[in-house]
Design an enzyme around this catalytic site. Structure first.
Site, PDB file in Angstrom:
ATOM      1  N   SER A 137       0.866  -1.168   0.000  1.00  0.00           N
ATOM      2  CA  SER A 137       0.000   0.000   0.000  1.00  0.00           C
ATOM      3  C   SER A 137       0.904   1.221   0.000  1.00  0.00           C
ATOM      4  O   SER A 137       1.755   1.360   0.881  1.00  0.00           O
ATOM      5  CB  SER A 137      -0.874  -0.036   1.257  1.00  0.00           C
ATOM      6  OG  SER A 137      -1.648   1.134   1.359  1.00  0.00           O
ATOM      7  N   LYS A 163      -1.027  -1.055  -4.476  1.00  0.00           N
ATOM      8  CA  LYS A 163      -2.212  -0.266  -4.123  1.00  0.00           C
ATOM      9  C   LYS A 163      -1.740   1.154  -3.883  1.00  0.00           C
ATOM     10  O   LYS A 163      -0.762   1.384  -3.182  1.00  0.00           O
ATOM     11  CB  LYS A 163      -2.850  -0.865  -2.871  1.00  0.00           C
ATOM     12  CG  LYS A 163      -3.757   0.055  -2.075  1.00  0.00           C
ATOM     13  CD  LYS A 163      -4.513  -0.741  -1.027  1.00  0.00           C
ATOM     14  CE  LYS A 163      -4.664   0.027   0.268  1.00  0.00           C
ATOM     15  NZ  LYS A 163      -5.353  -0.781   1.305  1.00  0.00           N
ATOM     16  N   LYS A 165      -2.982   5.077  -2.687  1.00  0.00           N
ATOM     17  CA  LYS A 165      -4.039   5.841  -2.037  1.00  0.00           C
ATOM     18  C   LYS A 165      -4.471   6.964  -2.972  1.00  0.00           C
ATOM     19  O   LYS A 165      -3.622   7.585  -3.634  1.00  0.00           O
ATOM     20  CB  LYS A 165      -3.523   6.434  -0.723  1.00  0.00           C
ATOM     21  CG  LYS A 165      -3.173   5.376   0.327  1.00  0.00           C
ATOM     22  CD  LYS A 165      -4.426   4.719   0.880  1.00  0.00           C
ATOM     23  CE  LYS A 165      -4.095   3.840   2.079  1.00  0.00           C
ATOM     24  NZ  LYS A 165      -5.295   3.206   2.644  1.00  0.00           N
ATOM     25  N   ASP A 190      -7.121   2.953  -3.287  1.00  0.00           N
ATOM     26  CA  ASP A 190      -7.880   2.979  -2.023  1.00  0.00           C
ATOM     27  C   ASP A 190      -8.211   4.435  -1.684  1.00  0.00           C
ATOM     28  O   ASP A 190      -7.311   5.250  -1.495  1.00  0.00           O
ATOM     29  CB  ASP A 190      -7.036   2.351  -0.905  1.00  0.00           C
ATOM     30  CG  ASP A 190      -7.795   2.224   0.419  1.00  0.00           C
ATOM     31  OD1 ASP A 190      -8.970   2.644   0.496  1.00  0.00           O
ATOM     32  OD2 ASP A 190      -7.200   1.694   1.386  1.00  0.00           O
ATOM     33  N   GLU A 215     -11.013   0.577  -3.609  1.00  0.00           N
ATOM     34  CA  GLU A 215     -11.338   0.231  -2.223  1.00  0.00           C
ATOM     35  C   GLU A 215     -12.047   1.395  -1.532  1.00  0.00           C
ATOM     36  O   GLU A 215     -11.585   2.538  -1.603  1.00  0.00           O
ATOM     37  CB  GLU A 215     -10.018  -0.108  -1.510  1.00  0.00           C
ATOM     38  CG  GLU A 215     -10.153  -0.652  -0.111  1.00  0.00           C
ATOM     39  CD  GLU A 215      -8.776  -0.997   0.489  1.00  0.00           C
ATOM     40  OE1 GLU A 215      -7.800  -1.186  -0.273  1.00  0.00           O
ATOM     41  OE2 GLU A 215      -8.677  -1.063   1.726  1.00  0.00           O
ATOM     42  N   ASP A 240     -13.746  -2.000   2.764  1.00  0.00           N
ATOM     43  CA  ASP A 240     -12.827  -2.083   3.898  1.00  0.00           C
ATOM     44  C   ASP A 240     -13.584  -1.576   5.130  1.00  0.00           C
ATOM     45  O   ASP A 240     -14.234  -2.356   5.854  1.00  0.00           O
ATOM     46  CB  ASP A 240     -11.567  -1.244   3.580  1.00  0.00           C
ATOM     47  CG  ASP A 240     -10.591  -1.086   4.735  1.00  0.00           C
ATOM     48  OD1 ASP A 240     -10.900  -1.508   5.861  1.00  0.00           O
ATOM     49  OD2 ASP A 240      -9.490  -0.507   4.531  1.00  0.00           O
ATOM     50  N   LYS A 264      -9.694  -7.095   7.842  1.00  0.00           N
ATOM     51  CA  LYS A 264      -8.707  -6.656   8.827  1.00  0.00           C
ATOM     52  C   LYS A 264      -9.107  -7.255  10.162  1.00  0.00           C
ATOM     53  O   LYS A 264     -10.240  -7.075  10.612  1.00  0.00           O
ATOM     54  CB  LYS A 264      -8.670  -5.127   8.921  1.00  0.00           C
ATOM     55  CG  LYS A 264      -8.046  -4.461   7.701  1.00  0.00           C
ATOM     56  CD  LYS A 264      -8.000  -2.972   7.830  1.00  0.00           C
ATOM     57  CE  LYS A 264      -7.360  -2.350   6.586  1.00  0.00           C
ATOM     58  NZ  LYS A 264      -7.546  -0.890   6.566  1.00  0.00           N
ATOM     59  N   GLY A 292      -4.078  -4.144   6.049  1.00  0.00           N
ATOM     60  CA  GLY A 292      -3.084  -3.798   7.063  1.00  0.00           C
ATOM     61  C   GLY A 292      -3.410  -2.466   7.708  1.00  0.00           C
ATOM     62  O   GLY A 292      -4.177  -1.670   7.163  1.00  0.00           O
TER      63      GLY A 292
HETATM   64  O1  OSB Z   1      -7.327   1.692   4.375  1.00  0.00           O
HETATM   65  O2  OSB Z   1      -6.079   0.006   4.154  1.00  0.00           O
HETATM   66  C1  OSB Z   1      -6.289   1.110   4.660  1.00  0.00           C
HETATM   67  C2  OSB Z   1      -3.264   2.168   6.749  1.00  0.00           C
HETATM   68  C3  OSB Z   1      -3.883   2.845   7.771  1.00  0.00           C
HETATM   69  C4  OSB Z   1      -5.251   2.977   7.750  1.00  0.00           C
HETATM   70  C5  OSB Z   1      -6.007   2.425   6.713  1.00  0.00           C
HETATM   71  C6  OSB Z   1      -5.398   1.733   5.695  1.00  0.00           C
HETATM   72  C7  OSB Z   1      -3.996   1.629   5.698  1.00  0.00           C
HETATM   73  C8  OSB Z   1      -3.232   0.992   4.642  1.00  0.00           C
HETATM   74  C9  OSB Z   1      -1.902   0.452   5.046  1.00  0.00           C
HETATM   75  O3  OSB Z   1      -3.567   0.983   3.477  1.00  0.00           O
HETATM   76  C10 OSB Z   1      -1.696  -0.975   4.789  1.00  0.00           C
HETATM   77  C11 OSB Z   1      -0.432  -1.483   5.454  1.00  0.00           C
HETATM   78  O4  OSB Z   1      -0.417  -1.714   6.667  1.00  0.00           O
HETATM   79  O5  OSB Z   1       0.559  -1.669   4.732  1.00  0.00           O
HETATM   80 MG    MG Z   2      -8.434   0.587   2.988  1.00  0.00          MG
END
Ligand code: OSB
Ligand code: MG
Length: 370
Positions: A137, A163, A165, A190, A215, A240, A264, A292
């Site tokens: 991510s 992925k 953001k 995401d 996402e 999510d 999660k 994660g």
């Molecule tokens: O939306 O998946 C998410 C990290 C913090 C809060 C929300 C998210 C995330 C990530 C990180 O996308 C994923 C990771 O731990 O590598």
């Molecule tokens: Mg997410």
């Protein structure tokens, strides 16, 4: 097997991230997280609470976790005769929300049970895989060249999907440039709830980039609007934030709100519910992957175990410790192969040792119950 938890030790740890991590709801430069150690018969089981430092991903945050554990969760479980770790979630189920606090504790008891049985945790929860496929991510960056650089680095390390953001102002144009540079990679986006249904037309422009999925584009607690949006998009929606239970997963699938679900452990309140979400999705032909929350080693190792369940067929956000931490609290750190996989370890419990010296060094608050 019976388990009676004799004591619960809580630690709050503070560690800087190697790089800042930015989502549509803000930038994180360091983590403060709560580690749960449950003890029975001279053995410790470990859990990590996955809440953020602020109540922006969901309502939980580091400051809310401590009182939930000391005043509500530990007193309901400690000292009781449990037949198995399955019984922990029902004992705290009447607490509204706070799934991450409940889940961190529950996961510690699963780890403890696995250790008492001298079994690896992945085997104990019914895992089927020896090696899990991994993606990364990548947060919102300060510039597009910086993002392209990061993507290149992760692909060179072998990760199987990227992925990125997105948020308004960092979406269609940025993804177009990523696709120009990397036309054939497995790519997804995401949004962490940054859009509304009024943005449907804008989000449809993402269809031309053949993303694996988008996402959580809409509100953190919405299912109906996601169903409306999915009918207008070719890109599969993955949920999510809004899937906090197997019941939500079933409702979302029933309404056509998504074609993929990210699980999660914390968000759904631990292993028992995570397995139920997994099973609901499997029965409906909906693939899942492991999300994660910028975990340290204990949470990361739990995610590896979870991702061994059979319907985790897509690469998840479980990646190497070194992407986040200069030194992790487990040894060895979580590492990936050059094929972008993590090989599951076979020692009892979650499979890694605690780096006790480092854990003590990064602890900023501590309390023992019982
Ligand atoms: O939306 O998946 C998410 C990290 C913090 C809060 C929300 C998210 C995330 C990530 C990180 O996308 C994923 C990771 O731990 O590598
Ligand atoms: Mg997410």
């Amino acid at each position: 097997m019976g388990i009676r938890i004799e004591s619960v030790r809580l630690r709050q740890i503070r560690m800087p991230l190697v790089h800042f991590f930015e989502t549509s709801f803000g930038r994180t430069t360091g983590r403060d997280m709560v580690i749960v150690e449950v003890r029975a018969n001279g053995v410790s089981g470990w859990g990590e609470v996955t809440a953020g430092e602020n109540p922006f991903y969901n309502e939980e945050f580091t400051g809310s976790i401590w009182p939930l554990l000391t005043d509500y969760i530990a007193p309901r479980v400690r000292g009781r005769e449990l037949h198995s770790a399955e019984e922990v979630a029902p004992l705290t189920a009447h607490i509204r929300g706070h799934n991450m606090a409940r889940g961190g504790f529950e996961a510690a008891v699963w780890d403890l049970e696995a250790r008492l049985l001298n079994r690896p945790l992945h085997q104990h929860i019914g895992g089927a895989r020896r090696e899990i496929p991994c993606g990364v991510s990548i947060g919102v960056q300060d510039s597009v060249p910086q993002l392209l650089d990061k993507i290149r680095t992760e692909l060179e390390a072998g990760y199987q999907r990227i992925k990125m953001k997105i948020k308004p102002g960092w979406d269609v144009d940025v993804i177009r440039q990523v696709r120009r540079e990397f036309p054939s990679i497995r790519l997804m986006a995401d949004a962490n709830s940054a859009y509304t249904l009024a943005d449907a037309e804008h989000l449809r422009r993402l269809d031309e980039f053949y993303l694996m999925m988008i996402e959580q584009p809409l509100a953190h607690d919405d299912i109906i609007d996601h169903a409306k949006l999915q009918r207008q998009l070719e890109t599969p929606i993955c949920l999510d934030e809004c899937i906090r239970s197997a019941h939500h997963a079933w409702q979302a699938i029933e309404l056509g709100a998504c074609r993929i679900i990210n699980i999660k452990l914390g968000r759904v309140g631990g292993f028992a519910e995570a397995k139920r979400v997994h099973d609901v999705c499997e029965r409906s032909g909906v693939p899942v992957w492991c999300g994660g929350m910028l975990e340290a080693g204990i949470g990361r190792a739990h995610n590896v175990a979870l991702a061994t369940l059979p319907n985790f067929t897509l690469p998840g956000d479980v990646s190497a410790s070194k992407r986040y931490w200069a030194r992790d609290i487990v040894v060895p750190p979580v590492e990936t192969t050059s094929q972008g996989t993590i090989v599951v370890r076979d020692q009892p419990g979650f499979g890694y040792d605690i780096d006790t010296d480092w854990l003590n060094e990064v602890t900023v608050r501590e309390e023992t119950i019982g």
